[in-house]
Design a protein around this motif. Structure first.
Motif, short mmCIF file in Angstrom:
data_model
loop_
_atom_site.label_atom_id
_atom_site.label_comp_id
_atom_site.label_asym_id
_atom_site.label_seq_id
_atom_site.Cartn_x
_atom_site.Cartn_y
_atom_site.Cartn_z
N HIS A 51 39.57 60.54 29.78
CA HIS A 51 40.73 61.39 29.47
C HIS A 51 40.90 61.59 27.97
O HIS A 51 41.40 62.62 27.53
N SER A 52 40.49 60.61 27.20
CA SER A 52 40.66 60.68 25.74
C SER A 52 39.60 61.55 25.08
O SER A 52 39.66 61.81 23.88
N CYS A 53 38.61 62.02 25.86
CA CYS A 53 37.55 62.87 25.32
C CYS A 53 37.68 64.26 25.96
O CYS A 53 37.49 64.41 27.16
N CYS A 73 36.47 51.73 23.08
CA CYS A 73 37.28 52.77 22.41
C CYS A 73 37.61 53.93 23.33
O CYS A 73 38.68 54.55 23.21
N CYS A 74 36.70 54.26 24.24
CA CYS A 74 36.91 55.38 25.18
C CYS A 74 36.75 54.89 26.61
O CYS A 74 35.62 54.92 27.15
N PRO A 75 37.81 54.42 27.25
CA PRO A 75 37.70 53.91 28.63
C PRO A 75 37.11 54.96 29.57
O PRO A 75 37.51 56.12 29.55
N GLN A 76 36.13 54.53 30.36
CA GLN A 76 35.41 55.43 31.26
C GLN A 76 35.76 55.08 32.70
O GLN A 76 35.36 54.04 33.21
N GLY A 83 29.29 57.66 21.63
CA GLY A 83 28.96 59.09 21.53
C GLY A 83 30.11 60.01 21.90
O GLY A 83 30.02 61.21 21.70
N TYR A 84 31.19 59.46 22.44
CA TYR A 84 32.33 60.29 22.85
C TYR A 84 33.28 60.55 21.68
O TYR A 84 33.70 61.67 21.46
#
Length: 514
Positions: free
Chosen positions: A407-409, A64-67, A17-18
């Motif tokens: 950070h990527s979102c 895909c989007c490290p949290q 969802g990010y």
């Protein structure tokens, strides 16, 4: 009392969802039938997070989007300029009923939802985007700036010409004897310079100083003021800053007393959601209706999606066991709803967990009709203040966990504005100040924040045979359990679970095996 969990393993290649990737997300999860606050505290300090009773951990080097788990230091927190604007906006609304004239966009929460292995989705954490007044468009801003610069250049040129002319006249007339000094008045151009027919303009600062002098002279009729001057001293016109002149604390800004005739009254109530307290049950329907409106307006959900059962599963049900130790906070540990009551009705609800070392923010939903109050930012500041209040009751509770920092979102980077804060190293599970992490994150989505190349995960599973298993209503060490198992995949699954939860939790929690 022990935690009982059912490990579900790795789930990869599903929707994010990010970044809206269709199959980029990867995480490991487990269903928590029950969990102690101590175990959950240790789990979130290893990158886990709950959504309802489903507890998950992103696979950081694959997703895909490290949290990254982020925590704020409430005791050292100082509200920024934008935070103060939000608090002042709320105060003006409560006192005078003033609504911000700026077209404040709704503060979207985190729309990404973690898919549970059971097929249900689980709500993750809140996202509040700082809601300031809309700025000028880039083109308009640039054109205005260029106009200002042109005017400044023109003004400087004219001033320099007048200065040169004035100097030239003085040099010519100054060639005679010094005793015959001649004053030359350069007549200002129309619209330029002071109007000589009017008294000289005085600065407001000078007027204030003069008033202060007169006041001091009236208070010193015996000539105390003159005696100061005779001694070559000047009494201080502006006393040294008192405590009241110091920057206001977060509590001063939030809990400023309202006049009796204030337009509105805001009250924040903390009610236990699991197990549900009488106050929680009494307000359940009203709270659910706020959630339903929020999901339909902010997240564009169809009316049949935010059902009562979905609301209950993911924002009311919790695996955390309620605990009320004598040295803990007055409200105890566990899961709570922080309800924001405006003039007798609920306008927002912050879902939080109170743990041994922190207040952990789970989610926020609010009545879309009050988006102009920037309730996402306001609630985060209230939760920070709440953590400070709980610290007064139990000193070990001194952090505010804001969920995941991505950070990527772009919409998730706002959490880095609550300083000071730390990010959790995904390899060694040590906390690193966010300032030291940002440059690395600019170059790569996935980063190891611990700069010591020799450092390892100190809490890693070192003796998996000591892991506790709950099998056929009996509790046994994994070393005993595996002797009766012939499935080769069983050992790989248990080893993966042990590595993710760490040695301490693997020995305390009971891993349910069917």
């Amino acid at each position: 009392m022990a935690s009982v969990v059912e490990y579900k393993g790795l789930k990869a290649g599903y929707h994010c969802g990010y970044c809206d990737s269709t199959e980029g997300k990867a995480s490991c999860g487990m269903w928590a039938h029950s969990m102690t606050v101590r175990d959950y505290q240790d789990l979130i300090d290893r990158g886990w997070r709950r959504s309802g009773k489903y507890v998950y951990k992103p696979v950081m080097n694959q997703t895909c989007c490290p949290q990254y788990t982020i925590r704020c230091h409430p005791l050292k927190f100082q509200p920024s300029k934008s935070h103060k604007k939000v608090l002042k906006k709320m105060l003006k609304f409560l006192v005078k009923g003033e609504v911000s004239k700026g077209n404040c966009e709704d503060e979207p929460m985190d729309s990404a939802m973690e898919d549970a292995v059971t097929g249900d989705f689980a709500l993750i954490n809140k996202l509040d985007i700082k809601c300031d007044l809309k700025t000028l468009g880039d083109d308009l801003k640039e054109s205005l700036e260029s106009e200002v610069k042109k005017k400044e250049k023109t003004s400087k040129k004219e001033d320099s010409k007048e200065l040169i002319n004035s100097q030239a006249i003085e040099e010519k007339l100054g060639s005679g004897e010094p005793s015959h000094s001649i004053k030359v008045h350069v007549v200002p151009k129309p619209g330029k310079g002071a109007d000589l027919s009017k008294p000289p303009c005085r600065k407001a600062k000078e007027i204030r100083k003069e008033r202060k002098r007169l006041k001091l002279m009236q208070q010193n009729p015996d000539g105390a003021f003159e005696s100061f001057q005779a001694q070559g001293q000047t009494p201080s016109l502006f006393p040294s800053k008192t405590k009241s002149n110091q920057p206001k604390s977060l509590e001063d800004l939030i809990f400023e007393s309202l006049p009796e005739n204030a337009s509105h009254k805001l009250e924040v109530r903390v009610v236990r959601s699991s197990p549900p307290s009488p106050q929680f049950k009494a307000t359940f329907q009203e709270s659910y209706q706020v959630y339903k409106r929020y999901q339909m307006v902010i997240h564009k959900d169809p009316p049949d999606k935010p059902t009562v059962s979905q609301f209950t599963r993911f924002l009311c049900s919790s695996p955390l066991e309620a605990e009320n130790p004598p040295n803990g906070p007055e409200c105890g540990y566990g899961s709570f709803h922080q309800q924001y009551w405006l003039d007798g009705k609920i306008i927002a609800v912050g879902v939080i967990d109170i743990l041994p070392h922190c207040v952990s923010s789970v989610y926020l939903y609010y009545d879309p009709g009050y988006s102009f109050l920037s309730l996402g930012v306001y609630s985060a500041l209230r939760e920070i203040a709440f953590a400070r209040q709980l610290h007064e009751q139990t000193s070990q509770l001194c952090y505010y966990y804001m969920g995941f920092y991505i950070h990527s979102c772009a919409k998730m980077k706002y959490k880095g504005q609550y300083r000071p804060s730390d990010l959790l190293c995904p390899e060694t599970y040590v906390w690193v100040p966010i300032e030291q992490c940002l440059s690395s994150l600019e170059n790569s989505k996935y980063c190891r924040f611990n700069q010591d190349p020799e450092a390892v995960d100190e809490g890693r599973s070192k003796e998996p045979d000591r892991l506790q298993v709950f099998y056929k209503k009996a509790i046994m060490p994994y070393g005993v359990y595996k002797k009766h198992q012939k499935d080769p995949s069983e050992d790989a699954t248990v080893q993966q679970y042990a590595s993710l939860v760490g040695q301490a939790c693997s020995e305390r929690m009971l891993l349910f095996r069917n």
